[in-house]
Design a protein around this motif. Structure first.
Motif, PDB file in Angstrom:
ATOM      1  N   GLY A  72       0.211  24.440 -13.383  1.00 49.02           N
ATOM      2  CA  GLY A  72      -1.038  24.956 -12.824  1.00 49.02           C
ATOM      3  C   GLY A  72      -2.013  23.886 -12.352  1.00 49.02           C
ATOM      4  N   THR A  73      -1.771  22.616 -12.693  1.00 45.17           N
ATOM      5  CA  THR A  73      -2.686  21.544 -12.291  1.00 45.17           C
ATOM      6  C   THR A  73      -2.227  20.799 -11.038  1.00 45.17           C
ATOM      7  N   LEU A  74      -1.018  21.062 -10.574  1.00 48.00           N
ATOM      8  CA  LEU A  74      -0.476  20.307  -9.442  1.00 48.00           C
ATOM      9  C   LEU A  74      -1.005  20.834  -8.110  1.00 48.00           C
ATOM     10  N   PRO A  75      -1.448  19.946  -7.221  1.00 50.19           N
ATOM     11  CA  PRO A  75      -1.996  20.361  -5.924  1.00 50.19           C
ATOM     12  C   PRO A  75      -0.901  20.557  -4.873  1.00 50.19           C
ATOM     13  N   LEU A  76      -1.255  21.131  -3.747  1.00 55.02           N
ATOM     14  CA  LEU A  76      -0.335  21.285  -2.619  1.00 55.02           C
ATOM     15  C   LEU A  76      -0.257  20.021  -1.764  1.00 55.02           C
ATOM     16  N   GLU A  77      -1.298  19.197  -1.819  1.00 53.45           N
ATOM     17  CA  GLU A  77      -1.255  17.920  -1.097  1.00 53.45           C
ATOM     18  C   GLU A  77      -2.078  16.886  -1.848  1.00 53.45           C
ATOM     19  N   VAL A  78      -1.708  15.627  -1.639  1.00 52.62           N
ATOM     20  CA  VAL A  78      -2.381  14.501  -2.271  1.00 52.62           C
ATOM     21  C   VAL A  78      -2.589  13.441  -1.201  1.00 52.62           C
ATOM     22  N   ALA A  79      -3.729  12.764  -1.268  1.00 51.57           N
ATOM     23  CA  ALA A  79      -3.989  11.612  -0.410  1.00 51.57           C
ATOM     24  C   ALA A  79      -4.311  10.431  -1.314  1.00 51.57           C
ATOM     25  N   GLU A  80      -3.606   9.335  -1.110  1.00 48.81           N
ATOM     26  CA  GLU A  80      -3.809   8.118  -1.889  1.00 48.81           C
ATOM     27  C   GLU A  80      -4.284   7.016  -0.946  1.00 48.81           C
ATOM     28  N   ASP A  81      -5.424   6.424  -1.249  1.00 45.64           N
ATOM     29  CA  ASP A  81      -5.899   5.287  -0.479  1.00 45.64           C
ATOM     30  C   ASP A  81      -5.234   4.033  -1.029  1.00 45.64           C
ATOM     31  N   LEU A  82      -4.414   3.412  -0.188  1.00 45.05           N
ATOM     32  CA  LEU A  82      -3.675   2.213  -0.556  1.00 45.05           C
ATOM     33  C   LEU A  82      -4.230   1.034   0.235  1.00 45.05           C
ATOM     34  N   PRO A  83      -3.901  -0.188  -0.148  1.00 42.70           N
ATOM     35  CA  PRO A  83      -4.311  -1.315   0.690  1.00 42.70           C
ATOM     36  C   PRO A  83      -3.762  -1.129   2.114  1.00 42.70           C
ATOM     37  N   GLY A  84      -4.631  -1.161   3.094  1.00 45.26           N
ATOM     38  CA  GLY A  84      -4.198  -1.057   4.483  1.00 45.26           C
ATOM     39  C   GLY A  84      -4.064   0.342   5.042  1.00 45.26           C
ATOM     40  N   GLY A  85      -4.361   1.378   4.260  1.00 47.10           N
ATOM     41  CA  GLY A  85      -4.287   2.724   4.820  1.00 47.10           C
ATOM     42  C   GLY A  85      -4.114   3.818   3.792  1.00 47.10           C
ATOM     43  N   ARG A  86      -4.010   5.025   4.306  1.00 47.08           N
ATOM     44  CA  ARG A  86      -3.921   6.223   3.474  1.00 47.08           C
ATOM     45  C   ARG A  86      -2.506   6.783   3.506  1.00 47.08           C
ATOM     46  N   LEU A  87      -2.016   7.163   2.330  1.00 49.30           N
ATOM     47  CA  LEU A  87      -0.723   7.823   2.167  1.00 49.30           C
ATOM     48  C   LEU A  87      -0.994   9.279   1.827  1.00 49.30           C
ATOM     49  N   VAL A  88      -0.428  10.202   2.606  1.00 48.83           N
ATOM     50  CA  VAL A  88      -0.581  11.634   2.362  1.00 48.83           C
ATOM     51  C   VAL A  88       0.759  12.183   1.889  1.00 48.83           C
ATOM     52  N   VAL A  89       0.715  13.077   0.903  1.00 54.88           N
ATOM     53  CA  VAL A  89       1.936  13.658   0.343  1.00 54.88           C
ATOM     54  C   VAL A  89       1.830  15.174   0.375  1.00 54.88           C
ATOM     55  N   VAL A  90       2.847  15.819   0.959  1.00 59.87           N
ATOM     56  CA  VAL A  90       2.991  17.275   0.965  1.00 59.87           C
ATOM     57  C   VAL A  90       4.465  17.573   0.700  1.00 59.87           C
ATOM     58  N   HIS A  91       4.776  18.798   0.340  1.00 65.96           N
ATOM     59  CA  HIS A  91       6.193  19.110   0.138  1.00 65.96           C
ATOM     60  C   HIS A  91       6.909  19.363   1.463  1.00 65.96           C
ATOM     61  N   GLY A  92       6.227  19.966   2.401  1.00 67.34           N
ATOM     62  CA  GLY A  92       6.810  20.185   3.721  1.00 67.34           C
ATOM     63  C   GLY A  92       7.279  21.598   3.989  1.00 67.34           C
ATOM     64  N   HIS A  93       7.319  22.435   2.966  1.00 65.27           N
ATOM     65  CA  HIS A  93       7.812  23.801   3.156  1.00 65.27           C
ATOM     66  C   HIS A  93       6.838  24.687   3.937  1.00 65.27           C
ATOM     67  N   PHE A 108      -2.294  15.225  10.012  1.00 68.23           N
ATOM     68  CA  PHE A 108      -2.850  14.110   9.245  1.00 68.23           C
ATOM     69  C   PHE A 108      -2.954  12.848  10.121  1.00 68.23           C
ATOM     70  N   PRO A 109      -3.761  12.882  11.176  1.00 70.57           N
ATOM     71  CA  PRO A 109      -3.814  11.746  12.106  1.00 70.57           C
ATOM     72  C   PRO A 109      -4.402  10.475  11.499  1.00 70.57           C
ATOM     73  N   ASP A 110      -5.181  10.604  10.439  1.00 67.13           N
ATOM     74  CA  ASP A 110      -5.821   9.432   9.836  1.00 67.13           C
ATOM     75  C   ASP A 110      -4.953   8.759   8.772  1.00 67.13           C
ATOM     76  N   ALA A 111      -3.789   9.322   8.502  1.00 68.37           N
ATOM     77  CA  ALA A 111      -2.891   8.715   7.519  1.00 68.37           C
ATOM     78  C   ALA A 111      -2.150   7.537   8.148  1.00 68.37           C
ATOM     79  N   ARG A 112      -1.730   6.628   7.329  1.00 72.03           N
ATOM     80  CA  ARG A 112      -0.834   5.560   7.794  1.00 72.03           C
ATOM     81  C   ARG A 112       0.616   5.980   7.587  1.00 72.03           C
ATOM     82  N   ALA A 113       0.840   6.830   6.554  1.00 68.74           N
ATOM     83  CA  ALA A 113       2.175   7.383   6.307  1.00 68.74           C
ATOM     84  C   ALA A 113       2.026   8.747   5.645  1.00 68.74           C
ATOM     85  N   ILE A 114       2.991   9.620   5.940  1.00 72.00           N
ATOM     86  CA  ILE A 114       3.049  10.961   5.366  1.00 72.00           C
ATOM     87  C   ILE A 114       4.398  11.092   4.670  1.00 72.00           C
TER      88      ILE A 114
END
Length: 180
Positions: A72-93, A108-114
């Motif tokens: 119940g605590t897990l989100p549908l998406e996460v964004a992690e600010d890393l050195p040099g950019g943002r990493l976005v995580v989704v499941h994709g379904h 997610f145009p502002d991400a460096r990687a998805i």
């Protein structure tokens, strides 16, 4: 410099070789279809930080009763600010397979990687930014050649990616053809 383990689609089983790779990383990111709390507990990056998203199979009737609170605590998406950019995580379904990478890049145009999972297919699309990465399946289900994951190394100046695929334990090794 930060080392980030990227994995997905464990479905309740984390390959031990992938767990060993995670131990040498600073952060672990799971792209969904986790399967149980034990999988997340088995991810032990140096910092202890694990980010994970819900997959379409991360539903109460597929998880152990004792793990329902974590589910119940897990989100549908996460964004992690890393050195040099943002990493976005989704499941994709929630993004149809047709033109999935283009759709994720628009979303997610502002991400460096998805990072996404769902298809269990290992893909490293670095032809455009943001990169679109699917680490494949890190468990035993539909690995399409063996359990896999990725390690992203992020610094302010540069990002690089290492892809890891392992032979499925118990699977016959390919035979070599005799030389004629």
């Amino acid at each position: 410099m930060l080392r980030v383990a990227l994995l997905s689609d464990t479905h309740g089983v984390l390959d031990g070789r992938i767990a060993d790779l995670v131990a040498d990383c600073d952060l672990a990111v799971h792209g969904g279809d986790i399967g149980c709390a034990e999988v997340l507990a088995g991810l032990r990056p140096r910092s202890g930080r694990v980010a994970a998203v819900l997959g379409n199979n991360d539903v109460p009737h597929k998880w152990p009763a004792a793990d329902q609170q974590l589910l119940g605590t897990l989100p549908l998406e996460v964004a992690e600010d890393l050195p040099g950019g943002r990493l976005v995580v989704v499941h994709g379904h929630r993004t149809t397979a047709k033109d999935r990478h283009a759709k994720l890049r628009r979303r997610f145009p502002d991400a460096r990687a998805i990072v996404y999972g769902h298809s269990h297919r290992l893909v490293a699309d670095q032809d455009a930014e943001p990169w679109v990465l699917n680490p494949g399946a890190a468990g035993r289900e539909r690995t399409f050649g063996g359990p896999s994951c990725m390690v992203l190394t992020a610094s302010h100046e540069r990002w690089s990616l290492a892809v890891h695929r392992f032979v499925l334990a118990g699977a016959p090794r390919p035979r070599r053809r005799p030389d004629h």
